[in-house]
Motif scaffolding. Sequence first.
Motif: not given
Length: 265
Positions: A171-172, A174-177, A235-238, A240-243
Amino acid sequence: MTANKIELRSVNVTRYITPLREGGSLPALAEADDDFKYVLKFKGAGHGVKALIAELLGGEIARTLGLKVPELVFARLDEAFGRSEGDEEIQDLLKGSQGLNLALHFLSGALTFDPVVTQVDPTLASKIVWLDAYTTNIDRTVKNTNMLIWHKELWLIDHGATFYFHHAWDNWEKAAMSPFPYVKDHVLLPQAALVEEINDEMIALLPDEKLREITNLIPAEWLSWEGTNTNADAIREVYFQFLVQRRNNANNFVKQIQHARETLV
């Protein structure tokens, strides 16, 4: 204008000087083969490589935003390193940290930032609070400021508590928001009066290509996680997308910062 490409140097640790018994990670003062001293963060410590990833990403994002951070280097521990260490806890830590670790250049003579003694101007305070809300840093409080005064300037250290979503990992999105309610405890919140004014400037300093460059710094050696079959690139992509998502929705945490400031009495 294209910013300079981020490149981290690599060093070999040659001498373990002394443990720095702060928190649970047990970093150490160490010397490397370039004859410089470093604060060494171990992958064998409590939160493992995820704390090193947080330190790496948090530190380099801060630097990209124009804030002062000690130089970060990749620090390699030889398998023979620490065999003569008498403290069993430290010896186990060193054995568990063979290979690639992370270190920060040691700022000799630096003083711990004291908010009672030193006033930070509103622009700088706003940028630091913005950074910590963006990277979800829960550890820059009055009890633990994680800032130093060195040569009369403010330096940021210890970003290992950023990106805490990665300890659960699911649920990253949700964390990003998240508006990041923990910002209410930030040591510089009272001085951060210009967060809305500096918001566009901070966003502009973090284009996709820069965020991709920063996340690509994460070594594959740190991305082989127990309990997951996800490969290093995924994992790196997650991260990146989070940021990217967090940057694109910066108003969420900017409003939270303003709300937290309004409740200060």
